[in-house]
Design a protein around this motif. Sequence first.
Motif, PDB file in Angstrom:
ATOM      1  N   UNK A 182      36.275  43.686  47.901  1.00  0.00           N
ATOM      2  CA  UNK A 182      37.275  44.033  46.894  1.00  0.00           C
ATOM      3  C   UNK A 182      36.918  45.351  46.216  1.00  0.00           C
ATOM      4  N   UNK A 183      35.649  45.549  45.895  1.00  0.00           N
ATOM      5  CA  UNK A 183      35.217  46.802  45.281  1.00  0.00           C
ATOM      6  C   UNK A 183      35.410  47.981  46.223  1.00  0.00           C
ATOM      7  N   UNK A 184      35.148  47.775  47.520  1.00  0.00           N
ATOM      8  CA  UNK A 184      35.317  48.860  48.484  1.00  0.00           C
ATOM      9  C   UNK A 184      36.782  49.271  48.600  1.00  0.00           C
ATOM     10  N   UNK A 185      37.662  48.281  48.729  1.00  0.00           N
ATOM     11  CA  UNK A 185      39.095  48.592  48.836  1.00  0.00           C
ATOM     12  C   UNK A 185      39.585  49.301  47.579  1.00  0.00           C
ATOM     13  N   UNK A 186      39.162  48.821  46.420  1.00  0.00           N
ATOM     14  CA  UNK A 186      39.597  49.437  45.167  1.00  0.00           C
ATOM     15  C   UNK A 186      39.069  50.856  45.029  1.00  0.00           C
ATOM     16  N   UNK A 187      37.816  51.079  45.406  1.00  0.00           N
ATOM     17  CA  UNK A 187      37.231  52.416  45.309  1.00  0.00           C
ATOM     18  C   UNK A 187      37.938  53.397  46.241  1.00  0.00           C
ATOM     19  N   UNK A 225      40.433  40.340  39.560  1.00  0.00           N
ATOM     20  CA  UNK A 225      40.320  40.149  41.005  1.00  0.00           C
ATOM     21  C   UNK A 225      38.862  40.141  41.451  1.00  0.00           C
ATOM     22  N   UNK A 226      38.060  41.038  40.862  1.00  0.00           N
ATOM     23  CA  UNK A 226      36.638  41.051  41.181  1.00  0.00           C
ATOM     24  C   UNK A 226      35.981  39.721  40.813  1.00  0.00           C
ATOM     25  N   UNK A 227      36.321  39.193  39.642  1.00  0.00           N
ATOM     26  CA  UNK A 227      35.735  37.924  39.208  1.00  0.00           C
ATOM     27  C   UNK A 227      36.170  36.800  40.145  1.00  0.00           C
ATOM     28  N   UNK A 228      37.434  36.797  40.527  1.00  0.00           N
ATOM     29  CA  UNK A 228      37.956  35.757  41.424  1.00  0.00           C
ATOM     30  C   UNK A 228      37.230  35.797  42.770  1.00  0.00           C
ATOM     31  N   UNK A 229      37.149  36.968  43.365  1.00  0.00           N
ATOM     32  CA  UNK A 229      36.499  37.083  44.672  1.00  0.00           C
ATOM     33  C   UNK A 229      35.005  36.762  44.590  1.00  0.00           C
TER      34      UNK A 229
END
Length: 338
Positions: free
Chosen positions: A237-242, A221-225
């Motif tokens: 995406x990193x913020x939501x995941x964290x 997902x990180x790569x896609x975004x």
Amino acid sequence: MVGTENLRRTGVVALQVLAVAGCYYAAGRLGLLRNLAVEGAVFTPIWPPTGIAVAALLIFGLRVWPGITLGSLLVIMHLTSLQPQVLGNLVGNTAAPVCACLMLRAVDFRTDLSRFRDGLALVFLGALTGMLISASVGVGMLVITDRLHGHGLWEVWLAWWVGDAMGVLIITPLLLALHGARWPPPLSRWQEATGLALITCGSVLLVTFSSLSVLFLVYPLLIWTALRFQLVGSMLCALVTSVMATVAATERAGPFEGLDRIEVMLKLQAFNGTMALTALLLSAVITEQRNTRRSVERACQELVEVLGHLTAGNTPPGGPTRPDGEAGDRAGQKETGR
């Protein structure tokens, strides 16, 4: 006129300082909603105020540093009463982002993060090096006031340092990207972004609360975004995941179930750190490559235009022209040879 202009600038700076203080305090209150206890000391896995402080200094300049101090004071007053050691915490919380900003300026840091070296500078100078100050001063004040003993010193220091560094790694690039983004984006981009956001939220919720250890599924997902939306998309995406991983860790759910406090801290911080590094550096590489490609395409287009003018026998725009004297001499030579 000069006095009016100076008064206007003073008012703008005052508003910026108050805005930074308000954002710092609000971010601090949000960060305190989820915390972990290590050796009797409470810490937050992600401390958003440090990211806001570094971003504010990079965007508005060093003149807004009083806003960081004021915001930090408000957060401390929310936690405890005013005591002499509070002054040390204020100094550490202010000096860390200021030193981080100065180090970034020294290496010609660009706030658009358009180069890979900018991503590296933010990671190693802004986050990892700059936040050594706040962690060292904060833990030092706990030791001086006998609230922390030597056997738990390094665990608390590591937790404090990583929490502050994570705030810079996640919040600062996101704010810098939002500040430099063009608004509003095209409608087609909104549709794609909405679909990607729904997929990301559903997948992250499943991954972070699953009893299986499948946190690695976040990286596609990180790569896609990052490929589709560069820095803004990857850091969101990193913020939501964290945030979701922090919630799962504080509730000892999903992949954090059955772990003790130290194991939870290490696993959570390792996951958050590697994910933020991946999102930031990958976005910087993609942005740099796209900028390079645009420069090459622009140069090729200009070259095609020049070749077109030369083929048609015309002087290309901006190209050299023969002096009048030289043209007259050649005309005279032709006339003499007849």
